[in-house]
Scaffold this active site. Sequence first.
Site, PDB file in Angstrom:
ATOM      1  N   HIS A 113       0.833  -1.210   0.000  1.00 34.55           N
ATOM      2  CA  HIS A 113       0.000   0.000   0.000  1.00 34.55           C
ATOM      3  C   HIS A 113       0.857   1.245   0.000  1.00 34.55           C
ATOM      4  O   HIS A 113       1.858   1.332   0.699  1.00 34.55           O
ATOM      5  CB  HIS A 113      -0.973   0.013   1.193  1.00 34.55           C
ATOM      6  CG  HIS A 113      -0.326  -0.256   2.498  1.00 34.55           C
ATOM      7  ND1 HIS A 113      -0.059  -1.536   2.953  1.00 34.55           N
ATOM      8  CD2 HIS A 113       0.134   0.579   3.466  1.00 34.55           C
ATOM      9  CE1 HIS A 113       0.521  -1.470   4.126  1.00 34.55           C
ATOM     10  NE2 HIS A 113       0.661  -0.197   4.468  1.00 34.55           N
TER      11      HIS A 113
HETATM   12  P1  AMP Z   1       1.844   0.272   7.401  1.00 32.45           P
HETATM   13  O1  AMP Z   1       2.608   0.524   8.663  1.00 32.45           O
HETATM   14  O2  AMP Z   1       2.523   0.891   6.209  1.00 32.45           O
HETATM   15  O3  AMP Z   1       1.508  -1.175   7.190  1.00 32.45           O
HETATM   16  O4  AMP Z   1       0.494   1.084   7.542  1.00 32.45           O
HETATM   17  C1  AMP Z   1      -0.750   0.477   7.657  1.00 32.45           C
HETATM   18  C2  AMP Z   1      -1.797   1.560   7.682  1.00 32.45           C
HETATM   19  O5  AMP Z   1      -3.068   0.933   7.655  1.00 32.45           O
HETATM   20  C3  AMP Z   1      -1.758   2.448   8.924  1.00 32.45           C
HETATM   21  O6  AMP Z   1      -1.675   3.805   8.530  1.00 32.45           O
HETATM   22  C4  AMP Z   1      -3.086   2.140   9.644  1.00 32.45           C
HETATM   23  O7  AMP Z   1      -3.652   3.269  10.258  1.00 32.45           O
HETATM   24  C5  AMP Z   1      -3.953   1.633   8.525  1.00 32.45           C
HETATM   25  N1  AMP Z   1      -4.976   0.666   8.898  1.00 32.45           N
HETATM   26  C6  AMP Z   1      -4.917  -0.283   9.838  1.00 32.45           C
HETATM   27  N2  AMP Z   1      -6.030  -1.051   9.811  1.00 32.45           N
HETATM   28  C7  AMP Z   1      -6.812  -0.558   8.823  1.00 32.45           C
HETATM   29  C8  AMP Z   1      -8.088  -0.906   8.294  1.00 32.45           C
HETATM   30  N3  AMP Z   1      -8.771  -1.953   8.788  1.00 32.45           N
HETATM   31  N4  AMP Z   1      -8.588  -0.182   7.294  1.00 32.45           N
HETATM   32  C9  AMP Z   1      -7.907   0.879   6.778  1.00 32.45           C
HETATM   33  N5  AMP Z   1      -6.691   1.260   7.224  1.00 32.45           N
HETATM   34  C10 AMP Z   1      -6.147   0.549   8.232  1.00 32.45           C
END
Ligand code: AMP
Length: 199
Positions: free
Chosen positions: A116
């Site tokens: 992502h």
């Molecule tokens: P990363 O550390 O790059 O894996 O970031 C993951 C991101 O996903 C973080 O900014 C979280 O706030 C976000 N996140 C966690 N759970 C969810 C979810 N269920 N839906 C949307 N975003 C999420």
Amino acid sequence: MGPKRILVKNQGNVAKKPKLSGHWSLGLLDAMKDPECVVKEDDTVVVIKDKYPKAEFHYLIAPKEDISSLKKVDKTHIDLLEHMQELAETIVNDNQHKDKSFRMGYHAEASMVRLHLHVISNDMNSNALKTKKHWNSFTTDFFLDSKEVCKQLKEEGTVTLPSAETCKKLLDTPLKCHKCEYIPKHMPDLKKHIMTHVQ
Ligand code: AMP
Ligand code: ZN
């Protein structure tokens, strides 16, 4: 008391790891299918709102292809990553966002499954931004600029990621304002300080 381990025993009485389905780290996969979370989508990618936004605007762009993380990206994904970058630019230039400054990039070590791209406004003003780790994950070299990632992939055919040890150090970097030289004493001090940069 240490963390509890959940072990599922099979009939042969050999302990097995529990299945990952339903685990928090898979949350993006559900969000990508949830119309409440999806902002935009096309044949190859989905844009969702980050559930715990670390700034006023925070989106995630994820491919529909099952690519778990940046570690699995290779030169066959150049077009995809460039498409994600272009889509990010479209989002930040639309009417709702065009007056704000944004950054687009990947965390060197992601916590959530499915590659992502973070598209995040540069105010870093959010109640969900609570910890030093949150702060440093967006304001140090732990945050890999999307254009740089695309460039490296094109020129070298691979993305070189910082080592686990370097990532740990980056996340533990002493706090510093991302817009000026201010060195805050702690997170509450930093959060108060960044308001001086928010109009
Ligand atoms: P990363 O550390 O790059 O894996 O970031 C993951 C991101 O996903 C973080 O900014 C979280 O706030 C976000 N996140 C966690 N759970 C969810 C979810 N269920 N839906 C949307 N975003 C999420
Ligand atoms: Zn400052």
